[in-house]
Write a protein that holds these residues in place. Structure first.
Motif, PDB file in Angstrom:
ATOM      1  N   MET A   1      32.238   6.519  -4.609  1.00  0.00           N
ATOM      2  CA  MET A   1      33.480   7.142  -4.259  1.00  0.00           C
ATOM      3  C   MET A   1      34.447   6.133  -3.666  1.00  0.00           C
ATOM      4  O   MET A   1      35.621   6.122  -4.000  1.00  0.00           O
ATOM      5  CB  MET A   1      33.194   8.272  -3.269  1.00  0.00           C
ATOM      6  CG  MET A   1      34.411   8.940  -2.754  1.00  0.00           C
ATOM      7  SD  MET A   1      34.957  10.181  -3.902  1.00  0.00           S
ATOM      8  CE  MET A   1      35.817  11.265  -2.859  1.00  0.00           C
ATOM      9  N   SER A   2      33.962   5.268  -2.733  1.00  0.00           N
ATOM     10  CA  SER A   2      34.872   4.307  -2.113  1.00  0.00           C
ATOM     11  C   SER A   2      35.402   3.324  -3.145  1.00  0.00           C
ATOM     12  O   SER A   2      36.544   2.874  -3.041  1.00  0.00           O
ATOM     13  CB  SER A   2      34.199   3.575  -0.957  1.00  0.00           C
ATOM     14  OG  SER A   2      33.085   2.851  -1.412  1.00  0.00           O
ATOM     15  N   ALA A   3      34.589   2.991  -4.161  1.00  0.00           N
ATOM     16  CA  ALA A   3      35.058   2.080  -5.210  1.00  0.00           C
ATOM     17  C   ALA A   3      36.237   2.698  -5.958  1.00  0.00           C
ATOM     18  O   ALA A   3      37.227   2.012  -6.245  1.00  0.00           O
ATOM     19  CB  ALA A   3      33.920   1.751  -6.170  1.00  0.00           C
ATOM     20  N   GLU A   4      36.141   3.973  -6.274  1.00  0.00           N
ATOM     21  CA  GLU A   4      37.232   4.643  -6.990  1.00  0.00           C
ATOM     22  C   GLU A   4      38.492   4.727  -6.135  1.00  0.00           C
ATOM     23  O   GLU A   4      39.604   4.475  -6.616  1.00  0.00           O
ATOM     24  CB  GLU A   4      36.801   6.049  -7.402  1.00  0.00           C
ATOM     25  CG  GLU A   4      35.700   6.053  -8.444  1.00  0.00           C
ATOM     26  CD  GLU A   4      35.153   7.450  -8.688  1.00  0.00           C
ATOM     27  OE1 GLU A   4      35.882   8.440  -8.461  1.00  0.00           O
ATOM     28  OE2 GLU A   4      33.997   7.543  -9.116  1.00  0.00           O
ATOM     29  N   LEU A   5      38.335   5.077  -4.868  1.00  0.00           N
ATOM     30  CA  LEU A   5      39.489   5.195  -3.973  1.00  0.00           C
ATOM     31  C   LEU A   5      40.190   3.857  -3.777  1.00  0.00           C
ATOM     32  O   LEU A   5      41.416   3.772  -3.827  1.00  0.00           O
ATOM     33  CB  LEU A   5      39.062   5.772  -2.623  1.00  0.00           C
ATOM     34  CG  LEU A   5      38.667   7.236  -2.604  1.00  0.00           C
ATOM     35  CD1 LEU A   5      38.095   7.609  -1.241  1.00  0.00           C
ATOM     36  CD2 LEU A   5      39.854   8.126  -2.939  1.00  0.00           C
ATOM     37  N   THR A   6      39.413   2.820  -3.520  1.00  0.00           N
ATOM     38  CA  THR A   6      40.043   1.516  -3.284  1.00  0.00           C
ATOM     39  C   THR A   6      40.668   0.962  -4.547  1.00  0.00           C
ATOM     40  O   THR A   6      41.733   0.346  -4.491  1.00  0.00           O
ATOM     41  CB  THR A   6      39.037   0.503  -2.697  1.00  0.00           C
ATOM     42  OG1 THR A   6      37.897   0.427  -3.553  1.00  0.00           O
ATOM     43  CG2 THR A   6      38.610   0.906  -1.305  1.00  0.00           C
ATOM     44  N   GLU A   7      40.029   1.198  -5.686  1.00  0.00           N
ATOM     45  CA  GLU A   7      40.617   0.730  -6.955  1.00  0.00           C
ATOM     46  C   GLU A   7      41.932   1.460  -7.215  1.00  0.00           C
ATOM     47  O   GLU A   7      42.939   0.837  -7.572  1.00  0.00           O
ATOM     48  CB  GLU A   7      39.642   0.973  -8.111  1.00  0.00           C
ATOM     49  CG  GLU A   7      40.171   0.425  -9.432  1.00  0.00           C
ATOM     50  CD  GLU A   7      39.193   0.637 -10.572  1.00  0.00           C
ATOM     51  OE1 GLU A   7      39.652   0.601 -11.724  1.00  0.00           O
ATOM     52  OE2 GLU A   7      37.988   0.840 -10.308  1.00  0.00           O
ATOM     53  N   TYR A   8      41.948   2.755  -7.001  1.00  0.00           N
ATOM     54  CA  TYR A   8      43.158   3.550  -7.213  1.00  0.00           C
ATOM     55  C   TYR A   8      44.289   3.085  -6.286  1.00  0.00           C
ATOM     56  O   TYR A   8      45.448   3.010  -6.666  1.00  0.00           O
ATOM     57  CB  TYR A   8      42.859   5.034  -6.983  1.00  0.00           C
ATOM     58  CG  TYR A   8      44.065   5.920  -7.153  1.00  0.00           C
ATOM     59  CD1 TYR A   8      44.548   6.241  -8.430  1.00  0.00           C
ATOM     60  CD2 TYR A   8      44.743   6.416  -6.047  1.00  0.00           C
ATOM     61  CE1 TYR A   8      45.669   7.039  -8.586  1.00  0.00           C
ATOM     62  CE2 TYR A   8      45.866   7.217  -6.189  1.00  0.00           C
ATOM     63  CZ  TYR A   8      46.331   7.522  -7.461  1.00  0.00           C
ATOM     64  OH  TYR A   8      47.439   8.305  -7.620  1.00  0.00           O
ATOM     65  N   ALA A   9      43.940   2.750  -5.034  1.00  0.00           N
ATOM     66  CA  ALA A   9      44.942   2.321  -4.055  1.00  0.00           C
ATOM     67  C   ALA A   9      45.310   0.848  -4.199  1.00  0.00           C
ATOM     68  O   ALA A   9      46.234   0.369  -3.556  1.00  0.00           O
ATOM     69  CB  ALA A   9      44.432   2.582  -2.645  1.00  0.00           C
ATOM     70  N   GLY A  10      44.582   0.114  -5.033  1.00  0.00           N
ATOM     71  CA  GLY A  10      44.863  -1.306  -5.214  1.00  0.00           C
ATOM     72  C   GLY A  10      44.264  -2.196  -4.136  1.00  0.00           C
ATOM     73  O   GLY A  10      44.707  -3.325  -3.941  1.00  0.00           O
ATOM     74  N   TYR A  11      43.246  -1.688  -3.442  1.00  0.00           N
ATOM     75  CA  TYR A  11      42.586  -2.465  -2.389  1.00  0.00           C
ATOM     76  C   TYR A  11      41.266  -3.027  -2.901  1.00  0.00           C
ATOM     77  O   TYR A  11      40.690  -2.532  -3.866  1.00  0.00           O
ATOM     78  CB  TYR A  11      42.287  -1.594  -1.171  1.00  0.00           C
ATOM     79  CG  TYR A  11      43.507  -1.058  -0.473  1.00  0.00           C
ATOM     80  CD1 TYR A  11      44.531  -1.905  -0.070  1.00  0.00           C
ATOM     81  CD2 TYR A  11      43.641   0.293  -0.207  1.00  0.00           C
ATOM     82  CE1 TYR A  11      45.647  -1.421   0.587  1.00  0.00           C
ATOM     83  CE2 TYR A  11      44.751   0.795   0.443  1.00  0.00           C
ATOM     84  CZ  TYR A  11      45.758  -0.073   0.835  1.00  0.00           C
ATOM     85  OH  TYR A  11      46.861   0.420   1.475  1.00  0.00           O
ATOM     86  N   ASP A  12      40.785  -4.053  -2.201  1.00  0.00           N
ATOM     87  CA  ASP A  12      39.445  -4.564  -2.491  1.00  0.00           C
ATOM     88  C   ASP A  12      38.412  -3.544  -2.026  1.00  0.00           C
ATOM     89  O   ASP A  12      38.652  -2.791  -1.088  1.00  0.00           O
ATOM     90  CB  ASP A  12      39.193  -5.880  -1.745  1.00  0.00           C
ATOM     91  CG  ASP A  12      40.055  -7.020  -2.258  1.00  0.00           C
ATOM     92  OD1 ASP A  12      40.486  -6.961  -3.428  1.00  0.00           O
ATOM     93  OD2 ASP A  12      40.301  -7.967  -1.484  1.00  0.00           O
ATOM     94  N   HIS A  13      37.262  -3.556  -2.672  1.00  0.00           N
ATOM     95  CA  HIS A  13      36.161  -2.697  -2.266  1.00  0.00           C
ATOM     96  C   HIS A  13      35.766  -3.069  -0.836  1.00  0.00           C
ATOM     97  O   HIS A  13      35.769  -4.247  -0.471  1.00  0.00           O
ATOM     98  CB  HIS A  13      34.973  -2.873  -3.214  1.00  0.00           C
ATOM     99  CG  HIS A  13      33.893  -1.870  -2.977  1.00  0.00           C
ATOM    100  ND1 HIS A  13      32.969  -2.001  -1.972  1.00  0.00           N
ATOM    101  CD2 HIS A  13      33.596  -0.704  -3.603  1.00  0.00           C
ATOM    102  CE1 HIS A  13      32.147  -0.975  -1.984  1.00  0.00           C
ATOM    103  NE2 HIS A  13      32.511  -0.171  -2.968  1.00  0.00           N
ATOM    104  N   PRO A  14      35.418  -2.082  -0.008  1.00  0.00           N
ATOM    105  CA  PRO A  14      35.075  -2.376   1.393  1.00  0.00           C
ATOM    106  C   PRO A  14      33.937  -3.387   1.567  1.00  0.00           C
ATOM    107  O   PRO A  14      33.891  -4.090   2.564  1.00  0.00           O
ATOM    108  CB  PRO A  14      34.666  -1.017   1.961  1.00  0.00           C
ATOM    109  CG  PRO A  14      35.276  -0.016   1.071  1.00  0.00           C
ATOM    110  CD  PRO A  14      35.398  -0.654  -0.287  1.00  0.00           C
ATOM    111  N   LEU A  15      33.037  -3.470   0.624  1.00  0.00           N
ATOM    112  CA  LEU A  15      31.913  -4.392   0.751  1.00  0.00           C
ATOM    113  C   LEU A  15      32.220  -5.795   0.241  1.00  0.00           C
ATOM    114  O   LEU A  15      31.433  -6.715   0.467  1.00  0.00           O
ATOM    115  CB  LEU A  15      30.684  -3.834   0.038  1.00  0.00           C
ATOM    116  CG  LEU A  15      30.129  -2.515   0.587  1.00  0.00           C
ATOM    117  CD1 LEU A  15      28.909  -2.068  -0.219  1.00  0.00           C
ATOM    118  CD2 LEU A  15      29.773  -2.644   2.056  1.00  0.00           C
ATOM    119  N   SER A  16      33.349  -5.995  -0.437  1.00  0.00           N
ATOM    120  CA  SER A  16      33.619  -7.312  -1.040  1.00  0.00           C
ATOM    121  C   SER A  16      33.722  -8.411   0.015  1.00  0.00           C
ATOM    122  O   SER A  16      33.225  -9.521  -0.192  1.00  0.00           O
ATOM    123  CB  SER A  16      34.863  -7.269  -1.919  1.00  0.00           C
ATOM    124  OG  SER A  16      36.004  -6.924  -1.164  1.00  0.00           O
ATOM    125  N   ALA A  17      34.349  -8.144   1.142  1.00  0.00           N
ATOM    126  CA  ALA A  17      34.443  -9.157   2.199  1.00  0.00           C
ATOM    127  C   ALA A  17      33.060  -9.455   2.777  1.00  0.00           C
ATOM    128  O   ALA A  17      32.731 -10.620   3.039  1.00  0.00           O
ATOM    129  CB  ALA A  17      35.384  -8.695   3.307  1.00  0.00           C
TER     130      ALA A  17
END
Length: 187
Positions: A1-17
């Motif tokens: 779910m977080s992957a879809e939300l961040t992709e839609y918003a144009g943000y990096d995935h929370p775990l990428s950092a």
């Protein structure tokens, strides 16, 4: 779910950092730093930075491994379940040092799996560095006599003891005594 939300918003995935930070662990200098963290026996050079960075790396590694815990630690710590290491994760990320409600001062915290002497030595060096940074800042930026007010640090505060401690810390690094400074008259 977080992957879809961040992709839609144009943000990096929370775990990428966190994944990028975990990759730092492959570097020899970072491995050596994390050995210091494990034993709490830090090299004295840049000690506050070494302490903070090693704890940040440890915190990031645990967030990557246990993201659910850091979303809502209270529920994970009290709800039982299949993860017996929740208390260990929680204990690893308590404050480095602690104050007490019943008396003034800052105190070393007991750490599971770490020698009390190593924790106390790191504590002493860490706060000695804070005094050094404070006195150096005053030397460069302030006019007038050095202010050595460290009441917040000591349980049984004595100005003479604080002065001696600050003097010793400063002299070890700069090779000059605070009492050797003279305030020059304004011209």
């Amino acid at each position: 779910m977080s992957a879809e939300l961040t992709e839609y918003a144009g943000y990096d995935h929370p775990l990428s950092a966190l994944i990028a930070i975990a990759e730092w662990g492959e570097q020899p200098a970072v491995k050596a730093l994390m050995e210091e963290h494990k034993t709490f026996e830090f090299r004295k050079i840049n000690l506050p930075i070494r302490v903070f960075l090693s704890h940040f790396l440890s915190f990031s590694a645990d967030r990557l491994e246990h993201p659910e815990f850091f979303c809502w630690p209270g529920i994970w710590k009290t709800s039982g379940g299949s993860k017996p290491d929740r208390t260990a994760v929680w204990l690893r990320h308590l404050s480095l040092f602690a104050d007490r409600g019943d008396k003034p001062g800052v105190y070393p915290r007991r750490w599971p799996g770490r020698d009390d002497r190593a924790v106390k030595d790191t504590f002493d060096s860490f706060y000695g560095s804070m005094a050094l940074y404070d006195l150096t800042r005053q030397w460069i930026l302030e006019e007038g006599a050095f202010v050595r007010d460290y009441k917040w640090l000591f349980e049984n505060y004595s100005q003479d003891r604080a002065d001696a401690w600050a003097e010793d810390t400063f002299q070890q690094v700069y090779g000059i005594s605070l009492s050797d400074f003279r305030i020059l008259p304004a011209v």
